[in-house]
Design a protein around this motif. Structure first.
Motif, PDB file in Angstrom:
ATOM      1  N   SER A  15      49.434 -56.621 -29.964  1.00 30.03           N
ATOM      2  CA  SER A  15      49.611 -55.590 -28.932  1.00 30.03           C
ATOM      3  C   SER A  15      48.593 -55.711 -27.794  1.00 30.03           C
ATOM      4  O   SER A  15      48.745 -55.079 -26.749  1.00 30.03           O
ATOM      5  N   ILE A  16      47.547 -56.523 -28.005  1.00 28.29           N
ATOM      6  CA  ILE A  16      46.504 -56.744 -26.994  1.00 28.29           C
ATOM      7  C   ILE A  16      46.374 -58.251 -26.791  1.00 28.29           C
ATOM      8  O   ILE A  16      46.435 -59.026 -27.752  1.00 28.29           O
ATOM      9  N   ASP A  17      46.189 -58.641 -25.531  1.00 27.73           N
ATOM     10  CA  ASP A  17      46.019 -60.058 -25.211  1.00 27.73           C
ATOM     11  C   ASP A  17      44.795 -60.640 -25.914  1.00 27.73           C
ATOM     12  O   ASP A  17      43.851 -59.920 -26.233  1.00 27.73           O
ATOM     13  N   GLU A  18      44.813 -61.951 -26.089  1.00 31.36           N
ATOM     14  CA  GLU A  18      43.667 -62.661 -26.670  1.00 31.36           C
ATOM     15  C   GLU A  18      42.467 -62.500 -25.737  1.00 31.36           C
ATOM     16  O   GLU A  18      42.571 -62.710 -24.527  1.00 31.36           O
ATOM     17  N   MET A  19      41.326 -62.055 -26.265  1.00 25.40           N
ATOM     18  CA  MET A  19      40.113 -61.837 -25.463  1.00 25.40           C
ATOM     19  C   MET A  19      38.919 -61.715 -26.398  1.00 25.40           C
ATOM     20  O   MET A  19      39.080 -61.623 -27.611  1.00 25.40           O
ATOM     21  N   ASN A  20      37.727 -61.685 -25.814  1.00 20.74           N
ATOM     22  CA  ASN A  20      36.503 -61.461 -26.575  1.00 20.74           C
ATOM     23  C   ASN A  20      36.394 -59.953 -26.801  1.00 20.74           C
ATOM     24  O   ASN A  20      36.035 -59.203 -25.884  1.00 20.74           O
ATOM     25  N   SER A  21      36.713 -59.510 -27.996  1.00 20.99           N
ATOM     26  CA  SER A  21      36.807 -58.069 -28.265  1.00 20.99           C
ATOM     27  C   SER A  21      35.483 -57.343 -28.046  1.00 20.99           C
ATOM     28  O   SER A  21      35.461 -56.225 -27.513  1.00 20.99           O
ATOM     29  N   SER A  22      34.366 -57.954 -28.402  1.00 21.63           N
ATOM     30  CA  SER A  22      33.060 -57.305 -28.226  1.00 21.63           C
ATOM     31  C   SER A  22      32.717 -57.139 -26.754  1.00 21.63           C
ATOM     32  O   SER A  22      32.253 -56.078 -26.326  1.00 21.63           O
ATOM     33  N   MET A  23      32.958 -58.187 -25.977  1.00 18.45           N
ATOM     34  CA  MET A  23      32.646 -58.126 -24.553  1.00 18.45           C
ATOM     35  C   MET A  23      33.542 -57.100 -23.840  1.00 18.45           C
ATOM     36  O   MET A  23      33.068 -56.299 -23.031  1.00 18.45           O
ATOM     37  N   VAL A  24      34.818 -57.102 -24.158  1.00 21.80           N
ATOM     38  CA  VAL A  24      35.742 -56.174 -23.505  1.00 21.80           C
ATOM     39  C   VAL A  24      35.448 -54.733 -23.923  1.00 21.80           C
ATOM     40  O   VAL A  24      35.500 -53.817 -23.094  1.00 21.80           O
ATOM     41  N   ALA A  25      35.098 -54.513 -25.182  1.00 19.33           N
ATOM     42  CA  ALA A  25      34.737 -53.161 -25.627  1.00 19.33           C
ATOM     43  C   ALA A  25      33.538 -52.644 -24.826  1.00 19.33           C
ATOM     44  O   ALA A  25      33.525 -51.496 -24.379  1.00 19.33           O
ATOM     45  N   ARG A  26      32.547 -53.500 -24.615  1.00 22.04           N
ATOM     46  CA  ARG A  26      31.358 -53.114 -23.843  1.00 22.04           C
ATOM     47  C   ARG A  26      31.741 -52.817 -22.389  1.00 22.04           C
ATOM     48  O   ARG A  26      31.309 -51.824 -21.808  1.00 22.04           O
ATOM     49  N   GLN A  27      32.575 -53.680 -21.799  1.00 24.27           N
ATOM     50  CA  GLN A  27      33.011 -53.464 -20.416  1.00 24.27           C
ATOM     51  C   GLN A  27      33.779 -52.151 -20.276  1.00 24.27           C
ATOM     52  O   GLN A  27      33.546 -51.389 -19.332  1.00 24.27           O
ATOM     53  N   LEU A  28      34.693 -51.894 -21.207  1.00 20.24           N
ATOM     54  CA  LEU A  28      35.488 -50.670 -21.129  1.00 20.24           C
ATOM     55  C   LEU A  28      34.603 -49.428 -21.283  1.00 20.24           C
ATOM     56  O   LEU A  28      34.763 -48.450 -20.551  1.00 20.24           O
ATOM     57  N   TYR A  29      33.678 -49.484 -22.225  1.00 15.33           N
ATOM     58  CA  TYR A  29      32.811 -48.330 -22.432  1.00 15.33           C
ATOM     59  C   TYR A  29      31.955 -48.071 -21.186  1.00 15.33           C
ATOM     60  O   TYR A  29      31.807 -46.924 -20.753  1.00 15.33           O
ATOM     61  N   GLN A  30      31.422 -49.143 -20.600  1.00 15.04           N
ATOM     62  CA  GLN A  30      30.644 -48.991 -19.364  1.00 15.04           C
ATOM     63  C   GLN A  30      31.514 -48.372 -18.267  1.00 15.04           C
ATOM     64  O   GLN A  30      31.076 -47.469 -17.532  1.00 15.04           O
ATOM     65  N   GLN A  31      32.724 -48.854 -18.145  1.00 13.20           N
ATOM     66  CA  GLN A  31      33.648 -48.369 -17.119  1.00 13.20           C
ATOM     67  C   GLN A  31      33.941 -46.881 -17.323  1.00 13.20           C
ATOM     68  O   GLN A  31      33.925 -46.101 -16.362  1.00 13.20           O
ATOM     69  N   TRP A  32      34.168 -46.482 -18.580  1.00 13.10           N
ATOM     70  CA  TRP A  32      34.488 -45.077 -18.859  1.00 13.10           C
ATOM     71  C   TRP A  32      33.277 -44.170 -18.658  1.00 13.10           C
ATOM     72  O   TRP A  32      33.413 -43.036 -18.202  1.00 13.10           O
ATOM     73  N   LEU A  33      32.084 -44.653 -18.994  1.00 12.79           N
ATOM     74  CA  LEU A  33      30.877 -43.855 -18.729  1.00 12.79           C
ATOM     75  C   LEU A  33      30.704 -43.642 -17.229  1.00 12.79           C
ATOM     76  O   LEU A  33      30.414 -42.536 -16.771  1.00 12.79           O
ATOM     77  N   GLY A  34      30.900 -44.711 -16.465  1.00 13.58           N
ATOM     78  CA  GLY A  34      30.786 -44.602 -15.015  1.00 13.58           C
ATOM     79  C   GLY A  34      31.822 -43.644 -14.433  1.00 13.58           C
ATOM     80  O   GLY A  34      31.509 -42.798 -13.584  1.00 13.58           O
ATOM     81  N   ALA A  35      33.059 -43.758 -14.899  1.00 10.56           N
ATOM     82  CA  ALA A  35      34.120 -42.863 -14.417  1.00 10.56           C
ATOM     83  C   ALA A  35      33.832 -41.418 -14.814  1.00 10.56           C
ATOM     84  O   ALA A  35      34.134 -40.491 -14.058  1.00 10.56           O
ATOM     85  N   SER A  36      33.220 -41.227 -15.973  1.00 12.59           N
ATOM     86  CA  SER A  36      32.871 -39.877 -16.426  1.00 12.59           C
ATOM     87  C   SER A  36      31.811 -39.257 -15.525  1.00 12.59           C
ATOM     88  O   SER A  36      31.870 -38.065 -15.208  1.00 12.59           O
ATOM     89  N   LEU A  37      30.841 -40.073 -15.099  1.00 10.14           N
ATOM     90  CA  LEU A  37      29.821 -39.574 -14.179  1.00 10.14           C
ATOM     91  C   LEU A  37      30.438 -39.211 -12.829  1.00 10.14           C
ATOM     92  O   LEU A  37      30.113 -38.178 -12.244  1.00 10.14           O
ATOM     93  N   LEU A  38      31.357 -40.042 -12.341  1.00 15.21           N
ATOM     94  CA  LEU A  38      32.037 -39.728 -11.086  1.00 15.21           C
ATOM     95  C   LEU A  38      32.908 -38.482 -11.235  1.00 15.21           C
ATOM     96  O   LEU A  38      33.022 -37.682 -10.306  1.00 15.21           O
ATOM     97  N   ASN A  39      33.499 -38.313 -12.421  1.00 11.40           N
ATOM     98  CA  ASN A  39      34.293 -37.116 -12.698  1.00 11.40           C
ATOM     99  C   ASN A  39      33.424 -35.863 -12.540  1.00 11.40           C
ATOM    100  O   ASN A  39      33.836 -34.883 -11.931  1.00 11.40           O
ATOM    101  N   LYS A  40      32.211 -35.922 -13.066  1.00  7.80           N
ATOM    102  CA  LYS A  40      31.293 -34.780 -12.950  1.00  7.80           C
ATOM    103  C   LYS A  40      30.869 -34.581 -11.494  1.00  7.80           C
ATOM    104  O   LYS A  40      30.786 -33.461 -11.016  1.00  7.80           O
ATOM    105  N   LEU A  41      30.619 -35.688 -10.800  1.00  8.98           N
ATOM    106  CA  LEU A  41      30.171 -35.619  -9.421  1.00  8.98           C
ATOM    107  C   LEU A  41      31.260 -35.077  -8.487  1.00  8.98           C
ATOM    108  O   LEU A  41      31.018 -34.195  -7.667  1.00  8.98           O
ATOM    109  N   MET A  42      32.476 -35.605  -8.625  1.00  9.20           N
ATOM    110  CA  MET A  42      33.582 -35.237  -7.730  1.00  9.20           C
ATOM    111  C   MET A  42      34.333 -33.981  -8.183  1.00  9.20           C
ATOM    112  O   MET A  42      35.109 -33.423  -7.426  1.00  9.20           O
TER     113      MET A  42
END
Length: 196
Positions: free
Chosen positions: A148-175
């Motif tokens: 159901s998910i493309d072949e990728m480095n699961s650890s690296m992508v998990a870290r990228q996604l979590y960073q992205q969601w934390l950043g979006a959460s901060l912008l959510n609070k700001l905006m």
């Protein structure tokens, strides 16, 4: 600890979480916490040597409870790894449910605030983030294995996604709107199925 002792400690942590997730760690004074929890100062110091130690315990308790709540979301039976991840990330958008949402997340709330103030609290937050990233990586790997998910480095992508969601959460609070979290959900879908 006997049950009454454990109940009092849990009560202080619960009241502290509600205050701190809304106001921040430094904005909540010890006297406000004691008054809101309706416990004497001696009771607080029986369980915690300092406000900083209370902060560490609060973070550890939060992470423990958070991991307990997200485990069934990320490990649903008969559901693909991709769908489990979308369910998890969709819950960040849901202001009413306290499972994963951006407005109730201590990691979002405290990371910038306490990282420079308390090394021990910073370490507790970092350990919590690593546990969450690890859980996401496991679900990504499951999705790769079930197709159901493309072949990728699961650890690296998990870290990228979590960073992205934390950043979006901060912008959510700001905006004060959900636009960045909604965009984050869309880019998460694209990242997990870039070949589709």
């Amino acid at each position: 600890m006997n049950s009454k002792t454990q109940d009092t400690r849990q009560h202080i942590l619960h009241v502290g979480y509600e205050l701190i997730v809304n106001k921040g760690f430094t904005a909540v004074g010890l006297s406000q916490l004691l008054k809101s929890a309706d416990v004497p100062k001696g009771s607080f110091y029986h369980y915690f040597k300092s406000k900083e130690q209370f902060g560490e315990a609060l973070i550890e308790e939060y992470v423990h409870n958070y991991m307990s709540r997200i485990h069934p979301v990320l490990n649903q039976n008969d559901v693909s790894g991709y769908d489990c991840l979308l369910d998890y990330f969709s819950r960040w958008l849901n202001v009413e449910n306290g499972v994963c949402n951006a407005n109730k997340c201590l990691i979002v709330k405290l990371s910038a605030e306490v990282s420079d103030l308390s090394d021990s609290m910073r370490v507790s937050l970092a350990k919590g983030a690593e546990l969450i990233i690890g859980a996401l990586a496991s679900t990504i790997q499951r999705g790769i294995e079930d197709g159901s998910i493309d072949e990728m480095n699961s650890s690296m992508v998990a870290r990228q996604l979590y960073q992205q969601w934390l950043g979006a959460s901060l912008l959510n609070k700001l905006m004060q709107d959900q636009t960045n979290l909604e965009l984050c959900l869309l880019t998460t879908q694209q990242r997990l199925r870039s070949n589709s």
